[in-house]
Design a protein around this motif. Structure first.
Motif, PDB file in Angstrom:
ATOM      1  N   MET A 174       0.826  -1.209   0.000  1.00 22.29           N
ATOM      2  CA  MET A 174       0.000   0.000   0.000  1.00 22.29           C
ATOM      3  C   MET A 174       0.860   1.259   0.000  1.00 22.29           C
ATOM      4  O   MET A 174       0.485   2.257  -0.600  1.00 22.29           O
ATOM      5  CB  MET A 174      -0.943   0.004   1.223  1.00 22.29           C
ATOM      6  CG  MET A 174      -2.006  -1.075   1.163  1.00 22.29           C
ATOM      7  SD  MET A 174      -3.011  -0.964  -0.341  1.00 22.29           S
ATOM      8  CE  MET A 174      -4.032   0.416   0.060  1.00 22.29           C
ATOM      9  N   LEU A 175       2.018   1.199   0.660  1.00 25.73           N
ATOM     10  CA  LEU A 175       2.919   2.345   0.663  1.00 25.73           C
ATOM     11  C   LEU A 175       3.426   2.623  -0.743  1.00 25.73           C
ATOM     12  O   LEU A 175       3.501   3.774  -1.167  1.00 25.73           O
ATOM     13  CB  LEU A 175       4.086   2.107   1.623  1.00 25.73           C
ATOM     14  CG  LEU A 175       5.099   3.237   1.706  1.00 25.73           C
ATOM     15  CD1 LEU A 175       4.449   4.518   2.197  1.00 25.73           C
ATOM     16  CD2 LEU A 175       6.243   2.844   2.622  1.00 25.73           C
ATOM     17  N   LEU A 176       3.747   1.569  -1.472  1.00 21.85           N
ATOM     18  CA  LEU A 176       4.213   1.729  -2.850  1.00 21.85           C
ATOM     19  C   LEU A 176       3.108   2.301  -3.736  1.00 21.85           C
ATOM     20  O   LEU A 176       3.361   3.185  -4.555  1.00 21.85           O
ATOM     21  CB  LEU A 176       4.712   0.393  -3.399  1.00 21.85           C
ATOM     22  CG  LEU A 176       5.444   0.437  -4.730  1.00 21.85           C
ATOM     23  CD1 LEU A 176       6.633   1.389  -4.669  1.00 21.85           C
ATOM     24  CD2 LEU A 176       5.906  -0.946  -5.120  1.00 21.85           C
ATOM     25  N   ARG A 177       1.895   1.838  -3.560  1.00 24.57           N
ATOM     26  CA  ARG A 177       0.769   2.386  -4.336  1.00 24.57           C
ATOM     27  C   ARG A 177       0.581   3.863  -4.040  1.00 24.57           C
ATOM     28  O   ARG A 177       0.325   4.660  -4.949  1.00 24.57           O
ATOM     29  CB  ARG A 177      -0.539   1.640  -4.030  1.00 24.57           C
ATOM     30  CG  ARG A 177      -0.553   0.248  -4.603  1.00 24.57           C
ATOM     31  CD  ARG A 177      -1.944  -0.336  -4.680  1.00 24.57           C
ATOM     32  NE  ARG A 177      -2.570   0.205  -5.888  1.00 24.57           N
ATOM     33  CZ  ARG A 177      -3.831   0.601  -5.960  1.00 24.57           C
ATOM     34  NH1 ARG A 177      -4.615   0.523  -4.912  1.00 24.57           N
ATOM     35  NH2 ARG A 177      -4.322   1.068  -7.082  1.00 24.57           N
ATOM     36  N   ALA A 178       0.701   4.248  -2.783  1.00 24.17           N
ATOM     37  CA  ALA A 178       0.581   5.659  -2.410  1.00 24.17           C
ATOM     38  C   ALA A 178       1.706   6.469  -3.048  1.00 24.17           C
ATOM     39  O   ALA A 178       1.481   7.600  -3.500  1.00 24.17           O
ATOM     40  CB  ALA A 178       0.607   5.813  -0.894  1.00 24.17           C
ATOM     41  N   LEU A 179       2.896   5.896  -3.110  1.00 29.16           N
ATOM     42  CA  LEU A 179       4.020   6.576  -3.748  1.00 29.16           C
ATOM     43  C   LEU A 179       3.760   6.767  -5.238  1.00 29.16           C
ATOM     44  O   LEU A 179       4.008   7.846  -5.783  1.00 29.16           O
ATOM     45  CB  LEU A 179       5.315   5.790  -3.534  1.00 29.16           C
ATOM     46  CG  LEU A 179       6.571   6.396  -4.148  1.00 29.16           C
ATOM     47  CD1 LEU A 179       6.852   7.771  -3.572  1.00 29.16           C
ATOM     48  CD2 LEU A 179       7.747   5.470  -3.933  1.00 29.16           C
ATOM     49  N   TRP A 180       3.231   5.739  -5.920  1.00 30.82           N
ATOM     50  CA  TRP A 180       2.906   5.880  -7.358  1.00 30.82           C
ATOM     51  C   TRP A 180       1.889   6.998  -7.566  1.00 30.82           C
ATOM     52  O   TRP A 180       2.027   7.796  -8.484  1.00 30.82           O
ATOM     53  CB  TRP A 180       2.342   4.580  -7.937  1.00 30.82           C
ATOM     54  CG  TRP A 180       3.226   3.389  -7.972  1.00 30.82           C
ATOM     55  CD1 TRP A 180       2.850   2.097  -7.705  1.00 30.82           C
ATOM     56  CD2 TRP A 180       4.613   3.316  -8.323  1.00 30.82           C
ATOM     57  NE1 TRP A 180       3.923   1.256  -7.851  1.00 30.82           N
ATOM     58  CE2 TRP A 180       5.020   1.978  -8.240  1.00 30.82           C
ATOM     59  CE3 TRP A 180       5.573   4.259  -8.687  1.00 30.82           C
ATOM     60  CZ2 TRP A 180       6.320   1.553  -8.506  1.00 30.82           C
ATOM     61  CZ3 TRP A 180       6.878   3.843  -8.954  1.00 30.82           C
ATOM     62  CH2 TRP A 180       7.237   2.512  -8.865  1.00 30.82           C
ATOM     63  N   SER A 182      -0.601  -1.829  -9.835  1.00 32.07           N
ATOM     64  CA  SER A 182      -0.220  -2.429  -8.564  1.00 32.07           C
ATOM     65  C   SER A 182      -1.411  -2.749  -7.662  1.00 32.07           C
ATOM     66  O   SER A 182      -1.215  -3.234  -6.554  1.00 32.07           O
ATOM     67  CB  SER A 182       0.760  -1.512  -7.833  1.00 32.07           C
ATOM     68  OG  SER A 182       0.159  -0.281  -7.509  1.00 32.07           O
TER      69      SER A 182
END
Length: 104
Positions: A2-8, A101
């Motif tokens: 979820m952190l990676l999705r927020a970063l994208w 993602s």
């Protein structure tokens, strides 16, 4: 994940807002003449090279999106195509990665 999705998503937002600030500043200073801005993309070999670099990247990203959507059936990811051509690769690529993602 979820952190990676927020970063994208944050990068897609930044990739939309930051370049648009400069585009709008240029257009306001030149009476909203889009043709003049396009002419500026080809003012010298450096800007022409960058224009072609981004054009080829946008076409490649579009083909990748179409190929993956055909397999994954992630239809929402198609929104990254108009984002790429109307805003830029700096928005379209992270937006596509955000859509890609998501859990399926």
């Amino acid at each position: 994940m979820m952190l990676l999705r927020a970063l994208w998503l944050a990068l897609a937002f930044w990739g939309a807002v930051h370049p648009m600030y400069y585009f709008s500043q240029y257009l306001m200073a030149n009476n909203w003449d889009i043709g003049l801005m396009i002419d500026a993309w080809y003012v010298n070999d450096s800007t022409t090279g960058l224009t072609w670099d981004l054009t080829i990247a946008a076409i490649t990203l579009t083909l990748w999106i179409l190929a993956e959507v055909a397999v994954r059936r992630n239809w929402l990811a198609l929104l990254a195509i108009p984002a790429t051509f109307l805003i830029g690769v700096s928005c379209g690529l992270p937006l596509y990665l955000f859509f890609r993602s998501r859990p399926i």
